[in-house]
Design a protein around this motif. Structure first.
Motif, mmCIF file in Angstrom:
data_model
loop_
_atom_site.group_PDB
_atom_site.id
_atom_site.type_symbol
_atom_site.label_atom_id
_atom_site.label_comp_id
_atom_site.label_asym_id
_atom_site.label_seq_id
_atom_site.Cartn_x
_atom_site.Cartn_y
_atom_site.Cartn_z
ATOM 1 N N GLN A 1 64.311 -45.363 -61.723
ATOM 2 C CA GLN A 1 62.934 -45.653 -62.121
ATOM 3 C C GLN A 1 61.942 -44.631 -61.584
ATOM 4 O OE1 GLN A 1 63.582 -48.192 -64.535
ATOM 5 N NE2 GLN A 1 61.927 -49.351 -63.649
ATOM 6 N N ARG A 2 62.167 -44.214 -60.336
ATOM 7 C CA ARG A 2 61.174 -43.307 -59.765
ATOM 8 C C ARG A 2 61.344 -41.879 -60.255
ATOM 9 N NH1 ARG A 2 64.370 -44.121 -54.741
ATOM 10 N NH2 ARG A 2 65.315 -42.151 -54.144
ATOM 11 N N ARG B 1 58.270 -56.057 -69.894
ATOM 12 C CA ARG B 1 56.831 -55.879 -70.164
ATOM 13 C C ARG B 1 56.466 -56.491 -71.521
ATOM 14 N NH1 ARG B 1 53.571 -50.221 -71.225
ATOM 15 N NH2 ARG B 1 51.529 -51.184 -71.055
ATOM 16 N N ALA C 1 51.386 -57.304 -67.865
ATOM 17 C CA ALA C 1 51.982 -56.485 -68.938
ATOM 18 C C ALA C 1 51.181 -55.199 -69.147
ATOM 19 C CB ALA C 1 52.036 -57.285 -70.236
ATOM 20 N N SER C 2 49.912 -55.239 -68.789
ATOM 21 C CA SER C 2 49.085 -54.030 -68.950
ATOM 22 C C SER C 2 49.265 -53.067 -67.776
ATOM 23 C CB SER C 2 47.608 -54.416 -69.070
ATOM 24 O OG SER C 2 47.195 -55.084 -67.889
ATOM 25 N N ASP D 1 65.835 -48.389 -58.273
ATOM 26 C CA ASP D 1 64.709 -47.486 -58.039
ATOM 27 C C ASP D 1 65.103 -46.015 -58.165
ATOM 28 O OD1 ASP D 1 61.942 -47.078 -57.212
ATOM 29 O OD2 ASP D 1 62.829 -46.194 -55.416
ATOM 30 N N GLN E 1 61.056 -48.892 -53.419
ATOM 31 C CA GLN E 1 61.696 -50.198 -53.552
ATOM 32 C C GLN E 1 60.826 -51.327 -52.990
ATOM 33 O OE1 GLN E 1 65.487 -50.068 -51.625
ATOM 34 N NE2 GLN E 1 64.662 -49.902 -49.585
ATOM 35 N N PHE F 1 55.113 -45.798 -66.494
ATOM 36 C CA PHE F 1 54.510 -47.131 -66.348
ATOM 37 C C PHE F 1 54.834 -47.688 -64.958
ATOM 38 C CE2 PHE F 1 55.007 -51.778 -66.613
ATOM 39 C CZ PHE F 1 53.706 -52.137 -66.946
ATOM 40 N N PHE F 2 56.104 -47.612 -64.573
ATOM 41 C CA PHE F 2 56.489 -48.161 -63.263
ATOM 42 C C PHE F 2 55.752 -47.454 -62.132
ATOM 43 C CE2 PHE F 2 59.131 -47.490 -59.473
ATOM 44 C CZ PHE F 2 58.936 -48.753 -58.909
ATOM 45 N N LEU G 1 59.147 -57.954 -60.531
ATOM 46 C CA LEU G 1 60.155 -56.890 -60.569
ATOM 47 C C LEU G 1 60.767 -56.716 -59.181
ATOM 48 C CD1 LEU G 1 61.593 -54.385 -61.875
ATOM 49 C CD2 LEU G 1 59.619 -53.040 -61.119
ATOM 50 N N TRP G 2 62.082 -56.812 -59.124
ATOM 51 C CA TRP G 2 62.816 -56.545 -57.878
ATOM 52 C C TRP G 2 63.423 -55.153 -58.025
ATOM 53 C CZ3 TRP G 2 67.733 -59.672 -56.131
ATOM 54 C CH2 TRP G 2 68.051 -59.296 -54.811
ATOM 55 N N GLU G 3 62.927 -54.244 -57.225
ATOM 56 C CA GLU G 3 63.278 -52.825 -57.341
ATOM 57 C C GLU G 3 63.946 -52.390 -56.042
ATOM 58 O OE1 GLU G 3 62.149 -50.904 -60.056
ATOM 59 O OE2 GLU G 3 62.297 -48.875 -59.305
ATOM 60 N N MET G 4 65.162 -51.886 -56.134
ATOM 61 C CA MET G 4 65.888 -51.469 -54.928
ATOM 62 C C MET G 4 66.599 -50.150 -55.189
ATOM 63 S SD MET G 4 65.635 -53.853 -52.536
ATOM 64 C CE MET G 4 67.051 -53.788 -51.465
ATOM 65 N N TYR H 1 57.627 -56.461 -56.757
ATOM 66 C CA TYR H 1 56.307 -56.260 -57.358
ATOM 67 C C TYR H 1 55.989 -57.410 -58.309
ATOM 68 C CZ TYR H 1 56.871 -51.258 -56.109
ATOM 69 O OH TYR H 1 57.049 -50.062 -55.452
ATOM 70 N N VAL H 2 54.711 -57.767 -58.379
ATOM 71 C CA VAL H 2 54.225 -58.627 -59.463
ATOM 72 C C VAL H 2 53.085 -57.882 -60.144
ATOM 73 C CG1 VAL H 2 53.134 -60.806 -60.088
ATOM 74 C CG2 VAL H 2 54.868 -60.772 -58.297
ATOM 75 N N PHE H 3 53.142 -57.815 -61.471
ATOM 76 C CA PHE H 3 52.111 -57.082 -62.213
ATOM 77 C C PHE H 3 51.978 -57.652 -63.620
ATOM 78 C CE2 PHE H 3 56.152 -54.816 -62.259
ATOM 79 C CZ PHE H 3 56.399 -54.621 -63.596
ATOM 80 N N VAL I 1 54.890 -60.132 -64.643
ATOM 81 C CA VAL I 1 56.271 -59.676 -64.396
ATOM 82 C C VAL I 1 56.537 -59.712 -62.895
ATOM 83 C CG1 VAL I 1 57.881 -57.722 -64.543
ATOM 84 C CG2 VAL I 1 56.218 -58.123 -66.383
ATOM 85 N N TRP J 1 60.920 -52.180 -69.793
ATOM 86 C CA TRP J 1 60.060 -52.218 -70.976
ATOM 87 C C TRP J 1 60.208 -53.547 -71.713
ATOM 88 C CZ3 TRP J 1 56.599 -48.467 -70.913
ATOM 89 C CH2 TRP J 1 55.724 -48.356 -71.988
ATOM 90 N N ALA K 1 65.640 -53.693 -61.204
ATOM 91 C CA ALA K 1 65.942 -52.310 -61.585
ATOM 92 C C ALA K 1 66.349 -51.489 -60.365
ATOM 93 C CB ALA K 1 64.726 -51.676 -62.253
ATOM 94 N N HIS L 1 71.182 -50.998 -57.704
ATOM 95 C CA HIS L 1 70.676 -52.118 -58.504
ATOM 96 C C HIS L 1 70.789 -53.434 -57.745
ATOM 97 C CE1 HIS L 1 69.608 -54.615 -61.830
ATOM 98 N NE2 HIS L 1 69.425 -53.552 -62.583
ATOM 99 N N ASP M 1 58.082 -43.066 -70.832
ATOM 100 C CA ASP M 1 57.093 -44.153 -70.769
ATOM 101 C C ASP M 1 57.450 -45.176 -69.690
ATOM 102 O OD1 ASP M 1 55.711 -43.023 -72.794
ATOM 103 O OD2 ASP M 1 56.484 -44.350 -74.370
ATOM 104 N N VAL M 2 58.735 -45.489 -69.584
ATOM 105 C CA VAL M 2 59.161 -46.518 -68.631
ATOM 106 C C VAL M 2 58.884 -46.051 -67.203
ATOM 107 C CG1 VAL M 2 61.092 -47.921 -67.817
ATOM 108 C CG2 VAL M 2 60.960 -47.284 -70.239
#
Lengths: 81, 331
Positions: free
Chosen positions: B27-28, A58, B63-64, B24, B56, B37-38, A70-73, B59-61, A68, A55, B22, A76, B33-34
């Motif tokens: 996150q998943r 963002r 802010a929206s 995963d 995993q 959003f993800f 984001l490296w997600e694994m 990603y590139v995205f 953004v 967040w 992060a 961590h 909200d977090v």
């Protein structure tokens, strides 16, 4: 030996007794610490200002007008495995 | 990690992106909200997390929440290509969608976040770096494991680098150690702390996500501390030492060795400086960590207090996914 010096002797005996249990030497301790210290090439990612709160990332992206990355694994990416 | 050793990748990330990382697993799952959003971002790409599976990748995205690029490849050239293509897509967006301040991001307070899947370093918690590395014996000492020199040619070239995790210790546990040390006898470390170190941090994570030790696999664990004679600068120094031996029931995986180190409290502060070395022989694979060296081979874990002001030193331990089990590791 007086009673006043007895606690010091006890402490020294305890320390000596404790020390004899150690298997690695001071040299080995320092050597292993050095071998397990990441080098710059191990940690190139440290030169990047990472956000670990999605967040917050963002919010910064909105504020600065940037996308953004984001490296997600699973585990961590910066701190686990 | 070698992707980020390339200067051009580091430069483009620093200059053109907001960079985040992060776990995963959290996150998943998080229902807030977090997490929503993800998952909304990830759902625009190939990793839709079917049946709760992993999402995993890189990603590139915006802010929206508009996905601009995705890649789950370790090839630096492909990562660079994805970054450049994402920037082109970003540039092509309407100005009102990409200019600074255009997107209004609602506040997400900690109380509104899913505490089941949120781990944050608290003020009363001390973060400790745990670096793990495969070694070889070299005479009386140790050296880096170099399979090109010492290993079979067909061995997978993995597990060469340093693995990083974080050990979290409560300030109250340090205070308990200091209190016990006043007896001038070798005192056992608090059991939950000993078992936390053993079960979650004395593991071979050099080839990925390892299994943690179950309580019944901890065969020997006797970590003790004792106060040394105060030094000239008035530091309070405790030596920490003890043997450990963990082994699965089928004996196919194990780790046996010794921990040595010091816990130092500088004069006038209550900030502990912990420096410990665990070294011993490890053997066997985990379900997700194939490719172990044959036989029993040296493995070391070095613990050193982290700089809590650095974001990357605030990352939660791998083992804290089950939070209660991590803190109360003796149970």
């Amino acid at each position: 030996m007086t009673f006043r010096s007895a606690p010091l002797v006890v402490l020294i005996l305890v320390v000596v007794s404790f020390s004899t249990q150690a298997e690695i030497t001071k040299v080995q301790f320092e050597q292993i610490s050095r071998l397990c210290q990441p080098s710059d090439s191990d940690e190139g990612w440290r030169g990047i200002e990472w956000e670990i709160d999605l967040w917050a990332a963002r919010e910064r992206a909105a504020r600065e007008g940037k996308p953004v990355f984001l490296w997600e694994m699973d585990g961590h990416p910066l701190g686990c495995t | 990690m070698f992707v980020f050793s390339r200067p051009d990748i580091r430069r483009i990330l620093r200059e053109r992106f907001i960079v985040a990382a992060a776990d995963d697993w959290y996150q998943r799952r998080r229902d807030d909200d977090v997490g929503r959003f993800f998952r909304a971002v990830a759902d625009q790409g190939p990793r839709k997390g079917r049946n709760g599976s992993t999402r995993q990748g890189r990603y590139v995205f915006t802010a929206s929440g508009k996905l601009l690029g995705y890649n789950n490849n370790r090839d630096p050239d492909r990562i660079m290509k994805m970054l450049e293509e994402s920037l082109e897509l970003f540039k092509d967006l309407p100005v009102d969608e990409r200019r600074a301040g255009a997107t209004k991001v609602p506040q997400s307070t900690p109380s509104a976040q899913d505490s089941r899947y949120r781990r944050v370093l608290q003020p009363d918690t001390i973060p400790v770096k745990a670096f793990t590395r495969a070694l070889v014996k070299n005479g009386e000492g140790y050296d880096l494991w170099d399979p090109l020199k010492t290993g079979p040619k067909n061995l997978r070239q993995t597990g060469l680098n340093i693995a990083v995790d974080h050990l979290w210790i409560r300030q109250s546990e340090v205070e308990e150690i200091l209190q016990l040390s006043k007896t001038l006898k070798a005192s056992a470390l608090p059991r939950d702390l000993s078992m936390r170190i053993a079960r979650y941090h004395l593991v071979d994570n050099t080839r990925g996500e390892p299994p943690h030790w179950r309580p019944d696999e901890v065969r020997v664990l006797d970590l003790r501390s004792i106060a040394s004679i105060p030094n000239a600068s008035g530091e309070q120094v405790l030596r920490i030492h003890g043997p450990f031996h963990f082994e699965t029931k089928d004996k196919q995986r194990g780790y046996r060795g010794e921990i040595n180190g010091t816990l130092t409290i500088e004069k006038g502060t209550n900030q502990p400086l912990l420096h410990m070395v665990a070294v011993g022989n490890h053997w066997g694979n985990g379900p997700y960590t194939p490719g172990a060296r044959p036989g029993t081979t040296p493995l070391a874990v070095v613990f050193a207090v982290a700089d809590r002001s650095q974001t990357m030193d605030q990352i939660p331990p791998q083992g804290i996914r089950w939070e209660n089990g991590y803190w109360n590791a003796a149970n």
